[in-house]
Scaffold this motif. Sequence first.
Motif, PDB file in Angstrom:
ATOM      1  N   PRO A  14      85.453  24.296 -49.770  1.00 48.52           N
ATOM      2  CA  PRO A  14      86.467  24.590 -48.747  1.00 48.52           C
ATOM      3  C   PRO A  14      85.851  24.936 -47.399  1.00 48.52           C
ATOM      4  CG  PRO A  14      86.922  25.785 -50.786  1.00 48.52           C
ATOM      5  CD  PRO A  14      85.548  25.203 -50.927  1.00 48.52           C
ATOM      6  N   ALA A  15      86.478  24.399 -46.346  1.00 50.66           N
ATOM      7  CA  ALA A  15      86.017  24.727 -44.998  1.00 50.66           C
ATOM      8  C   ALA A  15      86.412  26.150 -44.615  1.00 50.66           C
ATOM      9  CB  ALA A  15      86.608  23.729 -43.996  1.00 50.66           C
ATOM     10  N   ARG A  16      87.491  26.663 -45.214  1.00 51.63           N
ATOM     11  CA  ARG A  16      87.905  28.045 -44.991  1.00 51.63           C
ATOM     12  C   ARG A  16      88.580  28.571 -46.247  1.00 51.63           C
ATOM     13  NH1 ARG A  16      93.409  27.735 -41.357  1.00 51.63           N
ATOM     14  NH2 ARG A  16      94.025  25.590 -41.861  1.00 51.63           N
ATOM     15  N   ALA A  17      88.610  29.868 -46.384  1.00 55.45           N
ATOM     16  CA  ALA A  17      89.202  30.489 -47.562  1.00 55.45           C
ATOM     17  C   ALA A  17      90.705  30.207 -47.621  1.00 55.45           C
ATOM     18  CB  ALA A  17      88.941  31.996 -47.539  1.00 55.45           C
ATOM     19  N   ALA A  18      91.265  30.407 -48.816  1.00 53.13           N
ATOM     20  CA  ALA A  18      92.658  30.023 -49.041  1.00 53.13           C
ATOM     21  C   ALA A  18      93.561  31.227 -49.270  1.00 53.13           C
ATOM     22  CB  ALA A  18      92.753  29.088 -50.251  1.00 53.13           C
ATOM     23  N   ALA A  19      94.792  31.071 -48.803  1.00 55.97           N
ATOM     24  CA  ALA A  19      95.905  31.936 -49.196  1.00 55.97           C
ATOM     25  C   ALA A  19      96.818  31.036 -50.010  1.00 55.97           C
ATOM     26  CB  ALA A  19      96.632  32.493 -47.978  1.00 55.97           C
ATOM     27  N   SER A 118      91.302  33.924 -51.088  1.00 57.08           N
ATOM     28  CA  SER A 118      91.308  35.217 -50.416  1.00 57.08           C
ATOM     29  C   SER A 118      92.556  36.017 -50.756  1.00 57.08           C
ATOM     30  CB  SER A 118      91.206  35.031 -48.897  1.00 57.08           C
ATOM     31  OG  SER A 118      91.221  36.274 -48.236  1.00 57.08           O
ATOM     32  N   VAL A 119      93.715  35.326 -50.809  1.00 57.37           N
ATOM     33  CA  VAL A 119      94.991  35.969 -51.129  1.00 57.37           C
ATOM     34  C   VAL A 119      95.779  35.050 -52.061  1.00 57.37           C
ATOM     35  CG1 VAL A 119      97.161  36.883 -50.234  1.00 57.37           C
ATOM     36  CG2 VAL A 119      95.091  37.108 -48.884  1.00 57.37           C
ATOM     37  N   VAL A 120      96.384  35.648 -53.106  1.00 55.77           N
ATOM     38  CA  VAL A 120      97.275  34.906 -53.993  1.00 55.77           C
ATOM     39  C   VAL A 120      98.636  35.579 -53.955  1.00 55.77           C
ATOM     40  CG1 VAL A 120      97.720  34.086 -56.321  1.00 55.77           C
ATOM     41  CG2 VAL A 120      95.372  34.268 -55.510  1.00 55.77           C
ATOM     42  N   SER A 121      99.678  34.791 -53.679  1.00 61.70           N
ATOM     43  CA  SER A 121     101.044  35.312 -53.643  1.00 61.70           C
ATOM     44  C   SER A 121     101.865  34.595 -54.705  1.00 61.70           C
ATOM     45  CB  SER A 121     101.663  35.096 -52.260  1.00 61.70           C
ATOM     46  OG  SER A 121     102.988  35.578 -52.235  1.00 61.70           O
ATOM     47  N   VAL A 122     102.404  35.348 -55.659  1.00 57.33           N
ATOM     48  CA  VAL A 122     103.196  34.760 -56.738  1.00 57.33           C
ATOM     49  C   VAL A 122     104.416  35.636 -57.000  1.00 57.33           C
ATOM     50  CG1 VAL A 122     101.276  33.585 -57.883  1.00 57.33           C
ATOM     51  CG2 VAL A 122     101.784  35.966 -58.457  1.00 57.33           C
ATOM     52  N   GLY A 123     105.405  35.058 -57.690  1.00 52.56           N
ATOM     53  CA  GLY A 123     106.606  35.801 -58.043  1.00 52.56           C
ATOM     54  C   GLY A 123     106.335  36.835 -59.117  1.00 52.56           C
ATOM     55  N   GLU A 124     107.280  37.743 -59.286  1.00 51.90           N
ATOM     56  CA  GLU A 124     107.067  38.879 -60.178  1.00 51.90           C
ATOM     57  C   GLU A 124     106.965  38.488 -61.647  1.00 51.90           C
ATOM     58  OE1 GLU A 124     110.543  40.838 -58.859  1.00 51.90           O
ATOM     59  OE2 GLU A 124     109.508  42.041 -57.341  1.00 51.90           O
ATOM     60  N   GLY A 125     107.527  37.342 -62.032  1.00 50.98           N
ATOM     61  CA  GLY A 125     107.458  36.916 -63.427  1.00 50.98           C
ATOM     62  C   GLY A 125     106.353  35.919 -63.710  1.00 50.98           C
ATOM     63  N   PHE A 126     105.368  35.832 -62.849  1.00 48.45           N
ATOM     64  CA  PHE A 126     104.311  34.828 -62.962  1.00 48.45           C
ATOM     65  C   PHE A 126     103.524  34.983 -64.267  1.00 48.45           C
ATOM     66  CE2 PHE A 126      99.816  33.651 -62.010  1.00 48.45           C
ATOM     67  CZ  PHE A 126     100.015  32.295 -61.822  1.00 48.45           C
ATOM     68  N   ARG A 127     103.281  33.847 -64.959  1.00 51.86           N
ATOM     69  CA  ARG A 127     102.445  33.802 -66.165  1.00 51.86           C
ATOM     70  C   ARG A 127     101.457  32.650 -66.012  1.00 51.86           C
ATOM     71  NH1 ARG A 127     103.628  38.178 -69.521  1.00 51.86           N
ATOM     72  NH2 ARG A 127     102.365  37.027 -71.021  1.00 51.86           N
ATOM     73  N   PHE A 128     100.269  32.807 -66.589  1.00 45.95           N
ATOM     74  CA  PHE A 128      99.270  31.745 -66.464  1.00 45.95           C
ATOM     75  C   PHE A 128      98.240  31.886 -67.569  1.00 45.95           C
ATOM     76  CE2 PHE A 128      97.332  35.356 -64.584  1.00 45.95           C
ATOM     77  CZ  PHE A 128      95.961  35.163 -64.493  1.00 45.95           C
ATOM     78  N   TYR A 146      86.989  39.518 -58.772  1.00 42.27           N
ATOM     79  CA  TYR A 146      86.459  38.359 -58.052  1.00 42.27           C
ATOM     80  C   TYR A 146      86.647  38.448 -56.541  1.00 42.27           C
ATOM     81  CZ  TYR A 146      85.569  35.892 -62.434  1.00 42.27           C
ATOM     82  OH  TYR A 146      85.083  35.520 -63.660  1.00 42.27           O
ATOM     83  N   GLY A 147      87.260  39.512 -56.080  1.00 39.80           N
ATOM     84  CA  GLY A 147      87.302  39.744 -54.638  1.00 39.80           C
ATOM     85  C   GLY A 147      88.401  39.053 -53.877  1.00 39.80           C
ATOM     86  N   PHE A 148      89.586  38.911 -54.493  1.00 39.78           N
ATOM     87  CA  PHE A 148      90.720  38.400 -53.725  1.00 39.78           C
ATOM     88  C   PHE A 148      91.908  39.343 -53.904  1.00 39.78           C
ATOM     89  CE2 PHE A 148      90.857  36.096 -57.804  1.00 39.78           C
ATOM     90  CZ  PHE A 148      92.158  36.353 -58.236  1.00 39.78           C
ATOM     91  N   GLU A 149      92.826  39.268 -52.947  1.00 39.29           N
ATOM     92  CA  GLU A 149      94.009  40.125 -52.960  1.00 39.29           C
ATOM     93  C   GLU A 149      95.159  39.432 -53.678  1.00 39.29           C
ATOM     94  OE1 GLU A 149      97.270  41.847 -49.711  1.00 39.29           O
ATOM     95  OE2 GLU A 149      95.428  40.871 -49.031  1.00 39.29           O
TER      96      GLU A 149
END
Length: 305
Positions: A14-19, A118-128, A146-149
């Motif tokens: 990646p050229a830059r970190a991801a949200a 860098s940042v992960v935004s998911v819904g409250e019922g997220f499963r993986f 791993y150092g992400f929010e």
Amino acid sequence: MRVLEGPFSTWPRPARAAAATIGVYDGVHVGHQALIRGLRTLAGDHLAVTVVTFRQHPAAVLAPDRVPPQLTTLDQRLELLAELGVDQVALLDFDDELRRQSPEEFVRNVLVDGLDMSVVSVGEGFRFGHGQSGDLATLAALGEAYGFEVAPTPLVGADEPYSATRIREALAAGRLAVVEEQLGRRFSVCGVVVVGDGRGRTIGVPTANLALVAHQALPPHGVYAVQVSANDDSHPAVANIGVRPTFGGTEAVLEVHILDVEEDLYERELCVEFVSHIREERAFDGVEQLVTQIKNDIATARSLL
């Protein structure tokens, strides 16, 4: 918008970190749109707004006989995400290798190594992860390691959260206004025009038959006033969904008659936007009675459109 495909181990650095956010994103409905707007705020000017999604619904691997009807094709999803200002889409193939990954393996391989999260935004019922063993708490713990929010996002909705499941149910019931409210736009089906039986032309009402993808969601069988677009052109039209019982049909088709347009549409891609239901599908006593009804349907469509 950049689309990352193939094995995640082959993605360019990646050229830059991801949200990022993660999900099927079928329909790209109002709830999805709100999440992506929030993600864009989190990303600011220095992070790449990223959607991690799947080429096909995971149920195609996990439960092939229970794949839900799809509100959007892959091309529609990508187009809608681009319109929302998404910088890149990580398009995963949900295969046995991905299915078997533990939550930590998924985070390390896809989010950290593949996307420099860098940042992960998911819904409250997220499963993986394998067997959906990971949840929001799991993701937060892995973020610390791993150092992400991790930024949980409240789901939005009128009386209950918007979801593709709710929209499919409303569509199957023919509640087009509800579908439009929850999608944030009219429901549409896109497909390539294929050769039909040519019967429409012989009775003076030529139609374009659309090839439908597997598991395509559709409103109930019947006749609808629609807008049909091809490239940048949009035209009022009448659409029929059904088996054409007057002629003894057994396989459901989507065919459209574009008002006041006569041109060869074979192999062109059309998008059919459903505006209003006109009538239910029914068998007629003969072709003459059918043609009379079709003319009435065209007149109704003109008044609606």
